[in-house]
Design a protein around this motif. Structure first.
Motif, PDB file in Angstrom:
ATOM      1  N   THR B 153     -32.565  83.622  95.480  1.00 35.58           N
ATOM      2  CA  THR B 153     -33.297  84.868  95.609  1.00 35.58           C
ATOM      3  C   THR B 153     -32.574  85.753  96.604  1.00 35.58           C
ATOM      4  OG1 THR B 153     -35.456  85.854  96.027  1.00 35.58           O
ATOM      5  CG2 THR B 153     -34.852  84.011  97.438  1.00 35.58           C
ATOM      6  N   PRO B 155     -33.810  89.200  98.396  1.00 38.49           N
ATOM      7  CA  PRO B 155     -34.715  90.337  98.574  1.00 38.49           C
ATOM      8  C   PRO B 155     -33.962  91.626  98.880  1.00 38.49           C
ATOM      9  CG  PRO B 155     -35.443  88.444  99.874  1.00 38.49           C
ATOM     10  CD  PRO B 155     -34.105  88.097  99.316  1.00 38.49           C
ATOM     11  N   LYS B 160     -35.749  89.226  92.776  1.00 36.44           N
ATOM     12  CA  LYS B 160     -36.379  87.965  93.166  1.00 36.44           C
ATOM     13  C   LYS B 160     -35.516  86.794  92.717  1.00 36.44           C
ATOM     14  CE  LYS B 160     -40.702  85.486  93.386  1.00 36.44           C
ATOM     15  NZ  LYS B 160     -42.011  85.275  92.795  1.00 36.44           N
TER      16      LYS B 160
END
Lengths: 114, 888
Positions: B153, B155, B160
């Motif tokens: 992931t 951010p 995501k």
């Protein structure tokens, strides 16, 4: 039922005998049979529709009585039951059995019966 | 005089005697009863005579005795022996027959009960089956609770899930101490040729141990070997179960066969078990042949099997420490772990929960309505039950009869409900997207259908028995009189009915508001401007095998040629090709603009969608330009500048106005040696990921700049029905290369529709449920108020005789009913305010407290309530005092 409950078993066993006896002499319809049982027992015995007819049909199914619709002038058609030859034999046997049974009861209890 | 024949006939109902015989018995007994009655009449009152005559047939064994008489043995019964009894079964048969007749006698009532029950059962069973398949049924793998989905992931990139890179996969597999095994895979589709016409098959490149990690064994042959999974290892393939059955008739001889995948020879070493339709629609597996030194990007998925007793938290910490020590991009990516099911189906959870809630409400309303109907009918049947009691039926007998009747209703409804539910389920499954994982299966859940049947059936049976409770307190003689039944409801039961009605209205209101919000959200989504013109556009995909089309120039020439040839087909207005048309996938990268300040350590670096297009693509798909121009023949000249177009979102990141972007330069962010690219145009934003999804910045390249692209979607804008272009386009492709399959053929409108299937399905399901709820609630209000009015006919008559005006009666009845509606609405409103919050994630451009929707629903419910009240109120005000009093 009009009969006290202690008499029920007695009545059940004797019911066939009563009806066979009543149609022995001549053919009778259901209402007549019930009236005769009531009057001849002086109101002691009464058969409701709900018990009389199943019994009649059972006797008929066994071939002991035969029912037939009869129309008479001025009257509505009714179903008359008459004793068959087979029924006659059964009636004789049942009468005999009943007599023996009653005799046995009498011997034990000391009750006299007519 | 009473109709004796009728009475006897009723008494013998359902005896099972043949018609002629029954008629004779009826004649004979009726004759007897009549004689008896006439005889009694001479002595006692009419009523007494009737009562005594009725006593003649007062036996709860009459029918059994009659049946037994028919079967009497020739042998005389011994003295004192009990009379033959009809068996339990024949009693049941009799009950069923009587019940069937009772159901037929009141068709409207029976249909209403059956309909409501069936609806409740069908909806519940279908939706629950979906819910069960998605969230409850264990996955078809060994110890599925120990399986975790693994991904990376980021951010900061506004992503995501970015996928796992080769080195990260290698290091995770090697360095972790909490997993029995970690397998990585990537979906890969192939042109399967050499078996009749060429076809496109979905497949996956997997690490050799994926089958072990899932806990499965090959159905045939063997698994991959570790040495086959190294760069340059043997070309072997595991054929999927479905493909094996369909294409190879399930023959064992498939082992050792050679398959041509993208023109390369692969040896079949085994057949996957049926459960291994994983990932997604994969029909075959080939070894991933992972190269730990390949630093191309993030593209794989992973699945790990936890060691026994290891928690997800410990595994996460373990993987994170491995990642921090070894990862390709340590600072910005980190491992993300979650249960397998959540990754693939997590998106459906709020929808399923909401639908399950809706279904429960409809079921509840159906139960409430059935309860009310049963209570009302019970009062109406008081007379019938009194008659039955009078002619000798015991209380137990009547309970048994009513029980059978209601059970029969529930049974019919259950069968109907399951059939209907199955049809609903099939319809819903057909609406599901194709990329639904194959290892999810939906079957009608019989246990749950049974559960629904039990719940609704229990409501029917329980409330259906109410009349027997009442019957015990009924004055039999007054009931038997020919006058209209005047047994009125007890105060307690009246309150129960009112409470039921209030509940119904409240529940219906909650559902209506939820449905209103969802349908409004769906309408909002439909009205979203996709940023391109989807009408009359058809797309299909062509992938070139690298073996045959080895050089980039070959591929470029092929696609340019293909686009040129389909462009001149009759009916084609514009043609182009793109690596990823809208709703056609994502390939991300990072860019920076010339002169832009460097990113801080915590700066956001959103991922940018990159698309490779041919000239003419923007025209064909209908994407317009805010500034600058699309690609044309001038571009892609090796000597000229490297040109790109960007979308509005991208342009906004660096420049205030689209026009400012034109002429500026950008380049890939991760490599300063990369060439600068000049922006020649700024396009409008398109909803690339779906109408209800967010926009992302994007950059488009001319195919001539990146000619090594081997898979493109051809986009045709048509002047005619776009479906008509499929056959001629396929001919063109076949002429160019008969081994190339044309696949993923869909119009753009279809793509949009399919991307919205879930939202469409649940919005309309909700609306349907809400409608059902409203109809049920209105029926409930109508029934209860009508009944109350019919109970009060006598009282109303007296009051009108004393001078009350019809309007007064109308107003009073209306007020009484509307108070229930009002209380129900208030309660429902409170409920809706609470429940609408759970829908928030599903709402698109609608507040969960949208005043317009709330107002409309409240008005609607009030209107329906008023209508349902008005009819009986009108009837009350039209009562003729004389007639009402005469029914005394």
């Amino acid at each position: 039922m009009a009969v006290p409950s202690s008499d029920r078993e007695l009545k059940k066993g004797s019911a066939e005998l009563l009806i066979l006896s009543l149609v022995e002499g001549r053919a009778r319809h259901g209402y007549e049979i019930s009236k005769l049982i009531e009057s001849r027992s002086q109101g002691m015995l009464r058969f409701h529709v709900a018990s009389l007819y199943p019994l009649l049909y059972r006797l008929e199914a066994r071939g002991w009585v035969q029912g037939r619709w009869v129309e008479k002038a001025g009257q509505r058609r009714r179903r008359y039951y008459r004793l068959t030859p087979e029924g006659r034999k059964v009636l004789a046997a049942q009468r005999h059995g009943w007599r023996q049974f009653a005799e046995a009861v009498r011997r034990i209890t000391g009750i006299e019966y007519a | 005089m009473p109709d004796w024949k009728q009475i006897v006939r009723q008494r013998l109902a359902g005896s099972g005697l043949d018609g002629a015989r029954e008629a004779e018995i009826v004649d004979e007994m009726a004759q007897h009863l009549e004689d008896r009655y006439m005889e009694l009449r001479a002595r006692v009152s009419e009523a007494e005579a009737q009562r005594m005559a009725l006593e003649e047939i007062a036996s709860d064994r009459l029918i059994e005795d009659l049946i037994a008489a028919r079967r009497a043995a020739v042998q005389p019964a011994p003295l004192g022996a009990p009379a033959p009894r009809a068996g339990y079964l024949s009693g049941l048969k009799h009950d069923l027959k009587t019940a069937l007749r009772a159901i037929r006698q009141k068709p409207a009532f029976s249909m209403a009960v059956i309909g409501m029950l069936a609806l409740g059962i069908a909806g519940n069973a279908a939706i629950f089956s979906i819910f069960n398949g998605l969230f409850l049924k264990p996955l078809p793998f060994r110890d599925p609770e120990r399986l975790l989905d693994l991904d990376e992931t980021a951010p900061k990139w506004n992503l995501k899930f970015v996928g796992i890179s080769d080195p990260d996969c290698y290091n995770w597999r090697k360095g972790n101490s909490t997993f029995d095994g970690i397998a990585c895979f990537d979906t890969a589709d192939f042109n399967l040729s050499g078996l009749g016409s060429a076809r496109r098959v979905h497949g996956a490149k997997v690490t050799y141990d994926l089958l072990d990690v899932l806990g499965l064994k090959p159905a045939l042959g063997r698994n991959f070997l570790a040495e086959e999974d190294r760069p340059g290892g043997a070309r072997v393939v595991l054929v999927g179960y479905e493909l094996w059955r369909q294409q190879f008739n399930g023959e064992r001889a498939i082992l050792g066969r050679i398959l041509q995948l993208d023109k390369q020879a692969y040896t079949v070493v085994g057949v996957l078990p049926r459960e291994a339709a994983f990932p997604g629609r994969a029909q075959l597996w080939v070894p991933l042949q992972l190269d730990q030194n390949k630093r191309e990007g993030f593209y794989m998925n992973g699945v790990g099997r936890l060691k026994r007793g290891v928690t997800v938290e410990r595994a996460r910490a373990n993987l994170l420490s491995v990642h921090k020590a070894t990862a390709m991009v340590k600072e910005e990516t980190s491992p993300i772990l979650m249960p397998l099911r959540d990754r693939y189906l997590g998106d459906f959870r709020p929808i399923s929960n909401a639908l399950l809630g809706a279904v429960a409400i409809v079921l509840l309303i159906a139960c409430v309505n059935i309860a009310a109907l049963m209570l009302v009918r019970g009062s109406a049947r008081a007379r019938e039950i009194a008659i039955r009691t009078a002619i000798g039926a015991s209380r137990g007998r009547i309970i048994r009869q009513l029980f059978t009747e209601n059970l029969l209703l529930a049974g019919i409804a259950a069968v109907l409900g399951v059939v209907l539910g199955n049809a609903c389920l099939k319809a819903m499954i057909s609406l599901m997207p194709e990329d639904m994982p194959r290892w999810i299966s939906f079957q009608m859940d019989v246990r749950f259908a049974l559960f629904c049947t039990l719940v609704t059936g229990a409501a029917a049976v329980l409330f259906g028995l109410a009349p027997t409770v009442q019957a015990s307190g009924v004055d039999m003689r007054s009931c038997l009189q020919d006058a209209a039944p005047r047994t009125s409801l007890s105060r307690g039961r009246r309150y129960t009915l009112s409470a039921l009605v209030v509940c119904e209205i409240g529940l219906a209101l909650i559902l209506l508001i939820s449905a209103g919000l969802l349908v409004e959200a769906f309408r909002n989504v439909l009205h979203v401007d996709p940023g391109f013109r989807p009408e009359k556009v058809i797309t299909f995909r062509v992938s070139l095998p690298n073996v045959k089309y080895e050089k980039p120039e070959q591929r470029l020439a092929f696609f340019e040629n293909l686009v040129e040839r389909v462009r001149v087909l009759p009916g084609v207005q514009a043609a182009g090709a793109a690596s990823a048309p809208p709703l056609g996938g994502h390939w991300g990268n990072f860019f920076t603009a010339e002169g832009a300040p460097p990113l801080g350590p915590n700066g956001q670096n959103p991922v940018v969608l990159q698309v490779v297009v041919t000239p003419g693509y923007f025209d064909a798909i209908g994407i317009t330009f805010l500034a600058g121009r699309p690609f044309d023949a001038r571009d892609g000249n090796p000597k000229g500048p490297y040109v790109v177009t960007v979308n509005e979102s991208f342009s906004k990141r660096y420049w205030p106005k689209p026009a400012d972007a034109v002429g500026k330069r950008i380049r890939h962010a991760w490599d300063e040696k990369k060439e600068w690219m000049t922006i020649i145009g700024v396009t409008r934003d398109t909803k690339h990921y779906g109408l209800d999804q967010e926009m992302r910045p994007s950059v488009s390249f001319s195919e001539r700049e990146i000619p090594d692209w081997d898979s493109m979607s051809v986009v045709l804008r048509s002047a005619i029905n776009p479906q008509m272009l499929i056959a001629p386009a396929r001919d063109v492709l076949r002429q160019m290369d008969p081994d190339l399959p044309m696949y993923d053929v869909r119009t753009m409108t279809e793509r949009l529709d399919q991307s919205l299937w879930a939202r469409r399905a649940y919005s309309w399901l909700f609306a349907a449920f809400a409608m059902v709820a409203v109809v049920l609630a209105a029926a409930g209000v109508y029934g209860v108020v009508s009944f109350a009015v019919s109970q009060r006919t006598h009282e109303i008559g007296i009051r009108m005789a004393l001078g009350a005006r019809p309007q007064q009666v109308l107003r009073e009845v209306l007020t009484g009913g509307m108070i229930l509606v009002f209380i129900g609405t208030l309660l429902g409103l409170a409920g809706a305010l609470l429940t609408a919050r759970f829908l928030e994630t599903l709402l698109f451009g609608v507040s969960s407290r949208d005043p317009l929707i709330y107002a409309a629903v409240i008005l609607g419910v009030a209107g329906v309530g008023l209508a349902a009240n008005f009819v009986p109120a009108r009837r009350a005000s039209a009562v003729d005092p004389m007639r009402a009093l005469r029914t005394e």
